[in-house]
Design a protein around this motif. Sequence first.
Motif, PDB file in Angstrom:
ATOM      1  N   ILE A  36       0.823  -1.068   0.046  1.00  0.00           N
ATOM      2  CA  ILE A  36      -0.037   0.037   0.057  1.00  0.00           C
ATOM      3  C   ILE A  36       0.996   0.997   0.131  1.00  0.00           C
ATOM      4  O   ILE A  36       0.639   2.013  -0.715  1.00  0.00           O
ATOM      5  CB  ILE A  36      -0.732  -0.013   1.276  1.00  0.00           C
ATOM      6  CG1 ILE A  36      -2.003  -1.071   0.964  1.00  0.00           C
ATOM      7  CG2 ILE A  36      -1.662   1.422   1.479  1.00  0.00           C
ATOM      8  CD1 ILE A  36      -2.781  -1.340   2.195  1.00  0.00           C
ATOM      9  N   ALA A  37       1.860   1.275   0.761  1.00  0.00           N
ATOM     10  CA  ALA A  37       2.748   2.333   0.963  1.00  0.00           C
ATOM     11  C   ALA A  37       3.304   2.595  -0.374  1.00  0.00           C
ATOM     12  O   ALA A  37       3.831   3.821  -0.663  1.00  0.00           O
ATOM     13  CB  ALA A  37       3.805   2.382   1.820  1.00  0.00           C
ATOM     14  N   ARG A  38       3.727   1.603  -1.315  1.00  0.00           N
ATOM     15  CA  ARG A  38       4.373   1.876  -2.383  1.00  0.00           C
ATOM     16  C   ARG A  38       3.386   2.309  -3.563  1.00  0.00           C
ATOM     17  O   ARG A  38       3.982   3.170  -4.155  1.00  0.00           O
ATOM     18  CB  ARG A  38       4.944   0.426  -2.991  1.00  0.00           C
ATOM     19  CG  ARG A  38       5.686   0.300  -4.278  1.00  0.00           C
ATOM     20  CD  ARG A  38       7.173   1.018  -3.807  1.00  0.00           C
ATOM     21  NE  ARG A  38       7.781   0.010  -3.224  1.00  0.00           N
ATOM     22  CZ  ARG A  38       8.559  -1.190  -3.500  1.00  0.00           C
ATOM     23  NH1 ARG A  38       8.679  -1.381  -4.857  1.00  0.00           N
ATOM     24  NH2 ARG A  38       9.423  -1.929  -2.720  1.00  0.00           N
ATOM     25  N   LEU A  39       2.082   1.862  -3.497  1.00  0.00           N
ATOM     26  CA  LEU A  39       1.159   2.067  -4.634  1.00  0.00           C
ATOM     27  C   LEU A  39       0.494   3.436  -4.367  1.00  0.00           C
ATOM     28  O   LEU A  39       0.012   4.154  -5.388  1.00  0.00           O
ATOM     29  CB  LEU A  39       0.263   1.160  -4.696  1.00  0.00           C
ATOM     30  CG  LEU A  39       0.976  -0.256  -5.384  1.00  0.00           C
ATOM     31  CD1 LEU A  39      -0.122  -1.271  -5.625  1.00  0.00           C
ATOM     32  CD2 LEU A  39       1.750  -0.223  -6.581  1.00  0.00           C
ATOM     33  N   ALA A  40       0.152   3.673  -3.123  1.00  0.00           N
ATOM     34  CA  ALA A  40      -0.656   4.782  -2.667  1.00  0.00           C
ATOM     35  C   ALA A  40      -0.210   5.975  -3.407  1.00  0.00           C
ATOM     36  O   ALA A  40      -0.820   6.911  -3.813  1.00  0.00           O
ATOM     37  CB  ALA A  40      -1.186   5.044  -1.297  1.00  0.00           C
ATOM     38  N   PRO A  41       1.170   6.489  -3.350  1.00  0.00           N
ATOM     39  CA  PRO A  41       1.463   7.766  -3.710  1.00  0.00           C
ATOM     40  C   PRO A  41       1.464   7.882  -5.357  1.00  0.00           C
ATOM     41  O   PRO A  41       1.556   8.829  -5.918  1.00  0.00           O
ATOM     42  CB  PRO A  41       3.060   7.700  -3.509  1.00  0.00           C
ATOM     43  CG  PRO A  41       3.110   6.657  -1.971  1.00  0.00           C
ATOM     44  CD  PRO A  41       2.104   5.785  -2.450  1.00  0.00           C
ATOM     45  N   ARG A  42       1.386   6.914  -5.997  1.00  0.00           N
ATOM     46  CA  ARG A  42       1.206   6.497  -7.400  1.00  0.00           C
ATOM     47  C   ARG A  42      -0.065   6.838  -7.968  1.00  0.00           C
ATOM     48  O   ARG A  42      -0.724   6.689  -9.103  1.00  0.00           O
ATOM     49  CB  ARG A  42       1.693   5.227  -8.014  1.00  0.00           C
ATOM     50  CG  ARG A  42       2.984   4.896  -7.801  1.00  0.00           C
ATOM     51  CD  ARG A  42       3.656   3.655  -8.273  1.00  0.00           C
ATOM     52  NE  ARG A  42       4.780   3.100  -7.760  1.00  0.00           N
ATOM     53  CZ  ARG A  42       5.447   1.953  -8.134  1.00  0.00           C
ATOM     54  NH1 ARG A  42       4.878   1.163  -8.945  1.00  0.00           N
ATOM     55  NH2 ARG A  42       6.824   1.885  -7.602  1.00  0.00           N
ATOM     56  N   GLY A  43      -1.294   7.163  -7.101  1.00  0.00           N
ATOM     57  CA  GLY A  43      -2.654   7.414  -7.573  1.00  0.00           C
ATOM     58  C   GLY A  43      -3.611   6.140  -7.361  1.00  0.00           C
ATOM     59  O   GLY A  43      -4.586   6.424  -7.728  1.00  0.00           O
ATOM     60  N   TRP A  44      -2.885   5.072  -6.863  1.00  0.00           N
ATOM     61  CA  TRP A  44      -4.071   3.906  -6.826  1.00  0.00           C
ATOM     62  C   TRP A  44      -5.037   4.270  -5.863  1.00  0.00           C
ATOM     63  O   TRP A  44      -4.974   4.680  -4.608  1.00  0.00           O
ATOM     64  CB  TRP A  44      -3.316   2.838  -6.132  1.00  0.00           C
ATOM     65  CG  TRP A  44      -2.399   1.948  -7.410  1.00  0.00           C
ATOM     66  CD1 TRP A  44      -1.216   2.783  -8.165  1.00  0.00           C
ATOM     67  CD2 TRP A  44      -2.474   0.738  -8.006  1.00  0.00           C
ATOM     68  NE1 TRP A  44      -0.656   1.777  -8.989  1.00  0.00           N
ATOM     69  CE2 TRP A  44      -1.346   0.788  -9.106  1.00  0.00           C
ATOM     70  CE3 TRP A  44      -3.308  -0.351  -7.547  1.00  0.00           C
ATOM     71  CZ2 TRP A  44      -1.127  -0.412  -9.676  1.00  0.00           C
ATOM     72  CZ3 TRP A  44      -3.251  -1.510  -8.352  1.00  0.00           C
ATOM     73  CH2 TRP A  44      -1.995  -1.498  -9.429  1.00  0.00           C
ATOM     74  N   ARG A  45      -6.207   3.832  -6.252  1.00  0.00           N
ATOM     75  CA  ARG A  45      -7.278   3.814  -5.160  1.00  0.00           C
ATOM     76  C   ARG A  45      -7.226   2.420  -4.252  1.00  0.00           C
ATOM     77  O   ARG A  45      -7.507   1.336  -5.025  1.00  0.00           O
ATOM     78  CB  ARG A  45      -8.608   3.991  -5.940  1.00  0.00           C
ATOM     79  CG  ARG A  45      -9.928   3.830  -4.833  1.00  0.00           C
ATOM     80  CD  ARG A  45     -11.170   3.729  -5.715  1.00  0.00           C
ATOM     81  NE  ARG A  45     -12.161   3.905  -4.837  1.00  0.00           N
ATOM     82  CZ  ARG A  45     -12.819   3.105  -4.181  1.00  0.00           C
ATOM     83  NH1 ARG A  45     -12.547   1.767  -4.386  1.00  0.00           N
ATOM     84  NH2 ARG A  45     -13.799   3.110  -3.196  1.00  0.00           N
ATOM     85  N   ILE A  46      -7.151   2.282  -2.993  1.00  0.00           N
ATOM     86  CA  ILE A  46      -6.924   0.921  -2.485  1.00  0.00           C
ATOM     87  C   ILE A  46      -8.063   0.898  -1.330  1.00  0.00           C
ATOM     88  O   ILE A  46      -8.248   1.698  -0.491  1.00  0.00           O
ATOM     89  CB  ILE A  46      -5.443   1.101  -1.740  1.00  0.00           C
ATOM     90  CG1 ILE A  46      -4.448   0.959  -2.791  1.00  0.00           C
ATOM     91  CG2 ILE A  46      -5.347  -0.101  -0.850  1.00  0.00           C
ATOM     92  CD1 ILE A  46      -3.151   1.346  -2.194  1.00  0.00           C
ATOM     93  N   VAL A  47      -8.799  -0.319  -1.364  1.00  0.00           N
ATOM     94  CA  VAL A  47      -9.711  -0.597  -0.361  1.00  0.00           C
ATOM     95  C   VAL A  47      -9.143  -1.756   0.279  1.00  0.00           C
ATOM     96  O   VAL A  47      -8.653  -2.807  -0.308  1.00  0.00           O
ATOM     97  CB  VAL A  47     -11.022  -0.840  -1.108  1.00  0.00           C
ATOM     98  CG1 VAL A  47     -12.021  -1.418   0.066  1.00  0.00           C
ATOM     99  CG2 VAL A  47     -11.574   0.302  -1.696  1.00  0.00           C
ATOM    100  N   THR A  48      -9.329  -1.952   1.729  1.00  0.00           N
ATOM    101  CA  THR A  48      -8.798  -2.740   2.384  1.00  0.00           C
ATOM    102  C   THR A  48     -10.110  -3.569   3.091  1.00  0.00           C
ATOM    103  O   THR A  48     -10.954  -3.005   3.438  1.00  0.00           O
ATOM    104  CB  THR A  48      -7.983  -2.629   3.515  1.00  0.00           C
ATOM    105  OG1 THR A  48      -8.453  -1.364   4.371  1.00  0.00           O
ATOM    106  CG2 THR A  48      -6.727  -1.897   2.860  1.00  0.00           C
ATOM    107  N   VAL A  49     -10.034  -5.069   3.281  1.00  0.00           N
ATOM    108  CA  VAL A  49     -10.946  -5.860   3.829  1.00  0.00           C
ATOM    109  C   VAL A  49     -10.414  -6.397   5.054  1.00  0.00           C
ATOM    110  O   VAL A  49      -9.679  -7.143   4.955  1.00  0.00           O
ATOM    111  CB  VAL A  49     -11.361  -6.750   2.915  1.00  0.00           C
ATOM    112  CG1 VAL A  49     -12.892  -7.535   3.567  1.00  0.00           C
ATOM    113  CG2 VAL A  49     -12.314  -6.166   1.620  1.00  0.00           C
ATOM    114  N   THR A  50     -10.844  -6.144   6.248  1.00  0.00           N
ATOM    115  CA  THR A  50     -10.282  -7.022   7.482  1.00  0.00           C
ATOM    116  C   THR A  50     -11.716  -7.329   8.271  1.00  0.00           C
ATOM    117  O   THR A  50     -12.687  -7.011   7.616  1.00  0.00           O
ATOM    118  CB  THR A  50      -9.703  -5.910   8.266  1.00  0.00           C
ATOM    119  OG1 THR A  50     -10.265  -4.960   8.677  1.00  0.00           O
ATOM    120  CG2 THR A  50      -8.097  -5.651   7.574  1.00  0.00           C
TER     121      THR A  50
END
Length: 278
Positions: free
Chosen positions: A16-30
Amino acid sequence: MRLLIFGPGYTAARLIARLAPRGWRIVTVTRDGELSIGERDRVAFEIAHATHILSSVPPAGEADPVLQAYGAELAAASAWVGYLSATGVYGDTGGAWVDETAPTGTGRRNVRALADAGWAALPNARVFRLPGIYGPGRSPLDRVLRGEGRRIDAPGQVFSRVHVDDIVSGVIAGFDAPVGIYNLADDEPAPQSDVIAYACQLLGLPVPPLVPLEDAQLSQQARAFYTESRRVANGKARRVLGWCPAYPNYRLGLRALSAMTSPAITSTAPPPASSDQR
């Protein structure tokens, strides 16, 4: 890009830390995070709209909870699908090398092997089999600093490991790779006692003596670890993914981490060996 992650744990958090700055929309399921694994309609919506889906959720009881809840949706998804598995599915090889063609399900992690097979059976999945994971805040250096750096004398026992950032780079390389199974491991399997000794040297601390396995008073789970020995080959990941680990042996990985853990390490610590030394 829309990434859906089941189980944003230690490794997935680095992704997540690698991709978020590249503009990825990230949703997590826990079980108690942004989405709960039980929120069927919302999770199904995210599966249907994701471009990439990754699960790092381990089996629970006798089944994989993600496959159990959303196996049909994942099989029908048009997204890239990845699963973080474990090289423990290979079981004990007596120290021999194993690659992705080796049989699985013969070791002490039969439930993990069943989950691994379930994900591999999906028509769009890449399964990444991982050995012992280490990295910032979770390495032999940290164990030594906590006074937990024991050296167990288990003659002939070796295992592979991988730096968490090399897993991240392998998963990202897998975004453009064919469906299949990939071992992500470093180049130099080694005894745990050697790794602890090197960590102590980097930290300028005494190397603890070897303790015979029968005298170590280990938990049943810890003792079971020493009943298995294997070397994990990473040639397929190198060939197919174009993946090259930044830390091809534990010395290079620990050396990099030591600068973060203890900036005052002396220059008398031994330099890392070359990456092709085995």
